[in-house]
Write an enzyme that holds these catalytic residues in place. Structure first.
Site, PDB file in Angstrom:
ATOM      1  N   THR A  31     -37.316  25.342 -18.361  1.00 41.60           N
ATOM      2  CA  THR A  31     -36.072  25.522 -19.110  1.00 41.60           C
ATOM      3  C   THR A  31     -35.385  24.197 -19.445  1.00 41.60           C
ATOM      4  O   THR A  31     -34.511  24.168 -20.310  1.00 41.60           O
ATOM      5  CB  THR A  31     -35.082  26.397 -18.317  1.00 41.60           C
ATOM      6  N   CYS A  39     -27.682  28.860  -7.205  1.00 37.00           N
ATOM      7  CA  CYS A  39     -27.585  29.444  -8.550  1.00 37.00           C
ATOM      8  C   CYS A  39     -28.046  30.901  -8.535  1.00 37.00           C
ATOM      9  O   CYS A  39     -29.084  31.228  -7.938  1.00 37.00           O
ATOM     10  CB  CYS A  39     -28.441  28.636  -9.526  1.00 37.00           C
ATOM     11  N   ARG A  64     -30.697  19.008 -18.159  1.00 32.80           N
ATOM     12  CA  ARG A  64     -29.290  19.234 -18.485  1.00 32.80           C
ATOM     13  C   ARG A  64     -28.695  20.204 -17.469  1.00 32.80           C
ATOM     14  O   ARG A  64     -29.403  21.042 -16.908  1.00 32.80           O
ATOM     15  CB  ARG A  64     -29.132  19.770 -19.902  1.00 32.80           C
ATOM     16  N   CYS A  66     -26.932  23.261 -15.536  1.00 36.45           N
ATOM     17  CA  CYS A  66     -26.892  24.715 -15.708  1.00 36.45           C
ATOM     18  C   CYS A  66     -25.465  25.158 -16.010  1.00 36.45           C
ATOM     19  O   CYS A  66     -24.502  24.668 -15.407  1.00 36.45           O
ATOM     20  CB  CYS A  66     -27.391  25.380 -14.428  1.00 36.45           C
ATOM     21  N   CYS A  69     -24.318  27.888 -12.667  1.00 39.86           N
ATOM     22  CA  CYS A  69     -23.887  27.412 -11.351  1.00 39.86           C
ATOM     23  C   CYS A  69     -23.076  26.123 -11.435  1.00 39.86           C
ATOM     24  O   CYS A  69     -22.465  25.714 -10.445  1.00 39.86           O
ATOM     25  CB  CYS A  69     -25.087  27.204 -10.439  1.00 39.86           C
ATOM     26  N   TRP A 427     -27.739  13.620  20.540  1.00 35.73           N
ATOM     27  CA  TRP A 427     -28.279  14.911  20.962  1.00 35.73           C
ATOM     28  C   TRP A 427     -27.184  15.964  21.014  1.00 35.73           C
ATOM     29  O   TRP A 427     -27.296  17.048  20.450  1.00 35.73           O
ATOM     30  CB  TRP A 427     -28.922  14.782  22.350  1.00 35.73           C
ATOM     31  N   TYR A 431     -26.564  19.292  18.619  1.00 36.08           N
ATOM     32  CA  TYR A 431     -26.550  20.607  19.245  1.00 36.08           C
ATOM     33  C   TYR A 431     -25.268  21.359  18.898  1.00 36.08           C
ATOM     34  O   TYR A 431     -25.294  22.565  18.613  1.00 36.08           O
ATOM     35  CB  TYR A 431     -26.689  20.440  20.761  1.00 36.08           C
ATOM     36  N   ASP A 447     -33.645  15.283  22.742  1.00 36.14           N
ATOM     37  CA  ASP A 447     -33.753  16.315  23.779  1.00 36.14           C
ATOM     38  C   ASP A 447     -35.074  16.178  24.527  1.00 36.14           C
ATOM     39  O   ASP A 447     -36.162  16.239  23.931  1.00 36.14           O
ATOM     40  CB  ASP A 447     -33.652  17.701  23.140  1.00 36.14           C
TER      41      ASP A 447
END
Length: 484
Positions: A31, A39, A64, A66, A69, A427, A431, A447
Site C-alpha cells: 500500500t 492500527c 506515507r 496512515c 491510525c 534486575w 522485575y 537474575d
C-alpha cells in the site's frame, strides 16, 4: 526500547497490544503506507511488512502516514506527548476515580498536568469517544452485569457502577438500552442459583484460553504476604483497600466458561471499576496466549517449555507499591526468606481487618503510613539498612506522585527512575516493570536463576539469547523459571 528484530515486531503487530504503540512502525509495501502497531486495519502479510524504529525512518523509505491510525499521534510524537499511553492511563484513573464522587475530569486532568480541554482531546483522538461517553458506557456495562449476576439492590447497583443518583441511572439505562433496569433484574430472578442472599457477590472476568491457573496460583502462593494474601484449594484470596473502602476478595477459575470468578464483599461495591481493573492486571487477562506461544516456540530452547505450559501468564500487581517492596526484600535471598521478612513488614505497618477467614486479617501497608517510619525502624524488622532506606525513599516518591507504579506508565522512564533509588539494580527495576507496569518485554538479565537455567551464562550472554524472544521476554522469563 527499539524492536530491531523484524520477527519480534511482527509478533507484536499481530497482537495489536497497545503497550507497543510508539515502540516501532510498520511500512506496508503493498500500500505504500506506514502504521502504528495498533492500527485497526487488517493485519498485512509478513512479506509485505518492513519495520522502522521511528516515523522519520519510515518516511525516508518513501512510506506515507496512515490516515486511520495517524502515526503523528503515537507516544512521543503527538501534540500532547505520549497520547495513547496517556489515554490508557486516563481510563485507568477514571475507573479509580469512580469510587470518589468528587473526582471529576478536572481532578483527573490535574494529575497529568493537563487542562480538562487537553484531556478531552486526547481521549477523543485515541478512543473515538468523549470522556463522558466512555465513562457512561463502562458504567452501564458494569451495571448490566451486576443486575444480571448479583442480588445487589438496584440503588446499590447504581452507585457501584458510578452513577451519582438513582434517577440518573434509570435515565441512562432507559436511553441507551431502551428498557428499565428492573427488567434485567426480573430476568435474573428466573435463575435463582445466581441470586444467593449473602453479603458477597460473584462476577466473572473473561480471558482467552488456554490459561495455566495452577502456575499462576503457584507463583502467587510462593510470594503471598501472610494475613494479606492466601492461596488454598484452587483460589486466591486477599484483603483489599481502595480509597476509604475495605473488604476482601476470592478469585477462582471457571475453565468451562473461560473466565475467572471473583467473589467480593459488598463493602467494595462502590469501588468495583477500580477493583475489577486491578484484578485484570494481576491475572494478566488481556494476554494473547496464542500469539505469544507461537512466537516463543520458534526458539528450540523454549519450545518444550511453551508446549508444556501454553497458557502461562505474567502475574501482575494488585498494588504497585506493595509489589515493589516485596521485590526489594527479595533481592539476593530465597523466595521463602523474602516472604518471611515481607510478613514482618506487613505486621509492622499494615492495619488489622476482620474477615471470615483467619488467614486474612491485615491490610497491605500504605505508602503514606511507611513514610512516617524511620530507616532504623524499618531495619529493625531484619531488613538490610540500604533496603530500608530504599523502601522509605520509594514510599515518599509514591506519596508525592513523582513515581507511578501502575500499568501504562512509561517502562523505560520508570526503570531509569527506579535504579536511582539506593539498593535497586537493573534486575529489580525490570522485575517491577514486568509485574507492576505489565511491560511484556522486561528482561532481568542479571537474575541468577535465569542465567543458571540457561546454562550458567553471563548476564551479557543472557541478554543476547533473549533477543529471539522479543517482544515477549517477560513471558519467556516465566517459562524459564517454571520449566527449564
Amino acid at each position: 526500547m527499539n524492536l530491531i528484530d523484524d520477527d519480534a515486531a511482527y509478533s507484536a503487530l499481530k497482537s495489536r497490544d497497545p503497550r507497543f504503540d510508539g515502540v516501532f512502525y510498520v511500512g506496508v509495501t503493498s500500500t505504500g503506507v506506514y502504521c502504528r502497531p495498533i492500527c485497526p486495519v487488517k493485519i498485512p502479510k509478513r512479506e509485505n511488512c518492513q519495520f522502522y524504529p521511528n516515523a522519520g525512518a519510515a518516511e525516508k523509505a518513501s512510506f506515507r502516514p496512515c490516515l486511520r491510525c495517524r502515526p503523528e499521534l503515537a507516544p512521543g510524537h503527538a501534540p500532547v506527548d505520549q497520547a495513547h499511553r496517556l489515554a490508557d492511563l486516563i481510563v485507568h484513573r477514571m475507573d479509580e476515580g469512580l469510587a470518589d464522587e468528587g473526582a471529576g475530569l478536572e481532578e483527573i486532568a490535574a494529575q497529568f498536568h493537563l487542562s480538562s480541554r487537553q484531556l478531552r482531546r486526547i481521549v477523543q483522538q485515541e478512543l473515538g469517544v468523549s470522556p463522558m461517553e466512555l465513562i457512561q458506557t463502562r458504567r452501564l456495562l458494569l451495571a448490566k452485569q451486576l443486575l444480571t449476576d448479583t442480588k445487589l439492590p438496584v440503588i446499590d447497583v447504581a452507585f457501584a457502577s458510578g452513577f451519582s443518583s438513582l434517577r440518573r441511572f434509570n435515565d441512562a439505562f432507559s436511553t441507551h438500552y431502551r428498557m428499565p433496569p428492573t427488567r434485567l433484574r426480573k430476568e435474573a430472578a428466573t435463575h435463582p442459583a445466581k441470586l444467593q442472599a449473602t453479603d458477597t457477590s460473584i462476577l466473572q472476568l473473561g480471558y482467552r484460553p488456554p490459561y495455566d491457573w495452577e502456575a499462576m496460583l503457584q507463583f502467587l502462593a510462593g510470594r503471598a504476604i501472610r494475613e494479606v494474601e492466601f492461596v488454598s484449594d484452587g483460589t486466591y484470596s486477599r484483603t483489599v483497600r481502595l480509597g476509604d473502602h475495605t473488604g476482601w476478595i476470592k478469585v477462582s477459575n471457571a475453565p468451562a466458561k473461560n473466565a475467572l470468578q471473583v467473589e467480593f464483599t459488598h463493602s467494595l461495591a462502590p469501588v468495583l471499576p477500580a477493583l475489577l481493573g486491578r484484578l485484570r492486571n494481576v491475572f494478566d487477562l488481556s494476554a494473547r496466549p496464542d500469539v505469544i506461544a507461537a512466537h516463543l516456540m520458534q526458539d528450540p530452547r523454549l519450545r518444550p517449555a511453551v508446549l508444556q505450559k501454553p497458557g502461562l501468564r505474567v502475574p501482575g500487581a494488585f498494588d504497585g507499591f506493595e509489589m515493589a517492596v516485596r521485590a526489594i526484600l527479595g533481592q539476593q535471598i530465597t523466595v521463602q526468606a523474602a516472604t518471611k521478612i515481607a510478613c514482618r513488614y506487613a505486621e509492622a505497618f499494615g492495619e488489622k481487618i476482620e474477615t471470615p477467614f483467619p488467614e486474612l486479617s491485615r491490610l497491605s501497608p500504605l505508602a503514606t503510613r511507611v513514610t512516617r517510619a524511620t530507616v532504623e525502624g524499618i531495619a529493625s524488622l531484619g531488613i538490610i539498612r540500604t533496603r530500608a532506606a530504599c523502601i522509605l525513599a520509594m514510599a515518599e516518591a509514591i506519596r508525592s506522585g513523582t513515581l507511578q507504579l501502575e500499568p501504562g506508565a512509561d517502562p523505560e522512564a520508570t526503570i531509569a527512575q527506579l535504579v536511582t533509588f539506593p539498593g535497586i539494580g537493573p534486575w529489580t527495576a525490570h522485575y517491577i516493570a514486568m509485574r507492576a507496569l505489565r511491560w511484556p518485554d522486561a528482561f532481568p538479565k542479571e537474575d541468577i536463576a535465569v542465567r543458571n537455567k540457561l546454562g550458567g551464562v553471563t548476564a551479557k550472554q543472557a541478554e543476547e539469547m533473549s533477543q529471539a524472544w522479543r517482544p515477549w521476554r517477560s513471558y519467556a522469563v516465566l517459562h524459564v523459571w517454571n520449566s527449564l
